[in-house]
Every structure is written in C-alpha cells, then in structure tokens.
Write a protein that holds these residues in place. Structure first.
Motif, PDB file in Angstrom:
ATOM      1  N   ILE A   1       0.851  -1.176   0.000  1.00 23.10           N
ATOM      2  CA  ILE A   1       0.000   0.000   0.000  1.00 23.10           C
ATOM      3  C   ILE A   1       0.896   1.237   0.000  1.00 23.10           C
ATOM      4  O   ILE A   1       1.938   1.251   0.667  1.00 23.10           O
ATOM      5  N   ALA A   2       0.524   2.243  -0.768  1.00 23.57           N
ATOM      6  CA  ALA A   2       1.292   3.484  -0.827  1.00 23.57           C
ATOM      7  C   ALA A   2       0.728   4.466   0.200  1.00 23.57           C
ATOM      8  O   ALA A   2      -0.474   4.690   0.253  1.00 23.57           O
ATOM      9  N   ILE A   3       1.612   5.028   1.010  1.00 22.63           N
ATOM     10  CA  ILE A   3       1.225   5.995   2.034  1.00 22.63           C
ATOM     11  C   ILE A   3       1.749   7.366   1.609  1.00 22.63           C
ATOM     12  O   ILE A   3       2.954   7.566   1.479  1.00 22.63           O
ATOM     13  N   GLY A   4       0.834   8.296   1.370  1.00 23.19           N
ATOM     14  CA  GLY A   4       1.225   9.625   0.938  1.00 23.19           C
ATOM     15  C   GLY A   4       0.589  10.731   1.752  1.00 23.19           C
ATOM     16  O   GLY A   4       1.037  11.870   1.742  1.00 23.19           O
ATOM     17  N   ARG A   5      -0.466  10.387   2.482  1.00 23.07           N
ATOM     18  CA  ARG A   5      -1.149  11.348   3.349  1.00 23.07           C
ATOM     19  C   ARG A   5      -1.308  10.707   4.718  1.00 23.07           C
ATOM     20  O   ARG A   5      -1.368   9.484   4.827  1.00 23.07           O
ATOM     21  N   VAL A   6      -1.404  11.516   5.738  1.00 21.81           N
ATOM     22  CA  VAL A   6      -1.505  10.992   7.092  1.00 21.81           C
ATOM     23  C   VAL A   6      -2.618  11.691   7.855  1.00 21.81           C
ATOM     24  O   VAL A   6      -3.086  12.760   7.464  1.00 21.81           O
ATOM     25  N   LEU A   7      -3.016  11.094   8.947  1.00 21.44           N
ATOM     26  CA  LEU A   7      -4.016  11.671   9.840  1.00 21.44           C
ATOM     27  C   LEU A   7      -3.316  11.952  11.168  1.00 21.44           C
ATOM     28  O   LEU A   7      -2.775  11.040  11.799  1.00 21.44           O
ATOM     29  N   VAL A   8      -3.273  13.223  11.569  1.00 22.36           N
ATOM     30  CA  VAL A   8      -2.607  13.634  12.808  1.00 22.36           C
ATOM     31  C   VAL A   8      -3.619  14.337  13.699  1.00 22.36           C
ATOM     32  O   VAL A   8      -4.195  15.347  13.298  1.00 22.36           O
ATOM     33  N   ALA A   9      -3.834  13.777  14.870  1.00 23.70           N
ATOM     34  CA  ALA A   9      -4.787  14.338  15.833  1.00 23.70           C
ATOM     35  C   ALA A   9      -6.134  14.629  15.181  1.00 23.70           C
ATOM     36  O   ALA A   9      -6.739  15.674  15.392  1.00 23.70           O
ATOM     37  N   GLY A  10      -6.584  13.685  14.328  1.00 25.01           N
ATOM     38  CA  GLY A  10      -7.876  13.820  13.681  1.00 25.01           C
ATOM     39  C   GLY A  10      -7.897  14.746  12.484  1.00 25.01           C
ATOM     40  O   GLY A  10      -8.940  14.966  11.887  1.00 25.01           O
ATOM     41  N   GLU A  11      -6.749  15.283  12.100  1.00 25.71           N
ATOM     42  CA  GLU A  11      -6.674  16.216  10.974  1.00 25.71           C
ATOM     43  C   GLU A  11      -5.841  15.599   9.842  1.00 25.71           C
ATOM     44  O   GLU A  11      -4.729  15.136  10.069  1.00 25.71           O
ATOM     45  N   GLU A  12      -6.405  15.588   8.634  1.00 19.04           N
ATOM     46  CA  GLU A  12      -5.691  15.023   7.493  1.00 19.04           C
ATOM     47  C   GLU A  12      -4.607  15.977   7.016  1.00 19.04           C
ATOM     48  O   GLU A  12      -4.809  17.184   6.911  1.00 19.04           O
ATOM     49  N   ARG A  13      -3.445  15.395   6.746  1.00 23.79           N
ATOM     50  CA  ARG A  13      -2.320  16.168   6.213  1.00 23.79           C
ATOM     51  C   ARG A  13      -1.935  15.573   4.867  1.00 23.79           C
ATOM     52  O   ARG A  13      -2.038  14.381   4.652  1.00 23.79           O
ATOM     53  N   ASN A  14      -1.487  16.413   3.956  1.00 22.36           N
ATOM     54  CA  ASN A  14      -1.152  15.958   2.607  1.00 22.36           C
ATOM     55  C   ASN A  14       0.267  15.434   2.472  1.00 22.36           C
ATOM     56  O   ASN A  14       0.715  15.163   1.377  1.00 22.36           O
ATOM     57  N   ARG A  15       0.983  15.328   3.567  1.00 20.26           N
ATOM     58  CA  ARG A  15       2.329  14.796   3.470  1.00 20.26           C
ATOM     59  C   ARG A  15       2.675  13.978   4.706  1.00 20.26           C
ATOM     60  O   ARG A  15       2.112  14.165   5.767  1.00 20.26           O
ATOM     61  N   THR A  16       3.636  13.104   4.529  1.00 21.16           N
ATOM     62  CA  THR A  16       4.110  12.289   5.634  1.00 21.16           C
ATOM     63  C   THR A  16       5.175  13.052   6.406  1.00 21.16           C
ATOM     64  O   THR A  16       5.575  14.144   6.012  1.00 21.16           O
ATOM     65  N   LYS A  17       5.674  12.461   7.482  1.00 17.80           N
ATOM     66  CA  LYS A  17       6.688  13.110   8.312  1.00 17.80           C
ATOM     67  C   LYS A  17       7.943  13.452   7.516  1.00 17.80           C
ATOM     68  O   LYS A  17       8.555  14.493   7.714  1.00 17.80           O
ATOM     69  N   THR A  18       8.315  12.582   6.589  1.00 21.75           N
ATOM     70  CA  THR A  18       9.523  12.814   5.787  1.00 21.75           C
ATOM     71  C   THR A  18       9.225  13.559   4.492  1.00 21.75           C
ATOM     72  O   THR A  18      10.123  13.798   3.701  1.00 21.75           O
ATOM     73  N   ALA A  19       7.959  13.902   4.258  1.00 24.55           N
ATOM     74  CA  ALA A  19       7.513  14.610   3.052  1.00 24.55           C
ATOM     75  C   ALA A  19       7.656  13.756   1.787  1.00 24.55           C
ATOM     76  O   ALA A  19       7.650  14.272   0.680  1.00 24.55           O
TER      77      ALA A  19
END
Length: 61
Positions: A8-26
């Motif tokens: 599975i490809a991971i490109g977006r994350v959910l942080v404290a219930g808020e969707e972000r368009n990038r991972t920790k390493t971008a």
C-alpha cells in the motif's frame, strides 16, 4: 493498494484527527502488508464491492 504485491502506498496521514497531505519525511512510501493485514483488507474489499459501495472520488467500485 496493490493486492497482487501486498503493498500500500502511504502519501497522506491523519494527525490528531486532521488530514495532512504529506508524511513526516515529506515523501510517499510503499509499505508491505503482512498476511493478516492483507487478508483483512481483502475481506473488506469483497464486502464493500458486494454492497455496491462506490469510491466517491472516482465513481468506481
């Protein structure tokens, strides 16, 4: 999600219930699923498709 390769490809994350368009390493990353995770996703896929649920982004099952 690649069911044949079991990845599975991971490109977006959910942080404290808020969707972000990038991972920790971008950078997007490819994650290999273990057999238990892959089996659970395959069962859910069969259930979702049998129910006629469509992907709202693409109008595809």
């Amino acid at each position: 999600m690649d069911f044949k390769e079991g990845t599975i490809a991971i490109g977006r994350v959910l942080v404290a219930g808020e969707e972000r368009n990038r991972t920790k390493t971008a950078e997007a990353r490819l994650v290999r699923l273990n057999s238990r995770s892959l089996a659970a996703l395959q069962r859910q896929r069969a259930f979702t498709q049998a129910d006629g649920v469509q992907d709202p982004r693409y109008e595809l099952p």
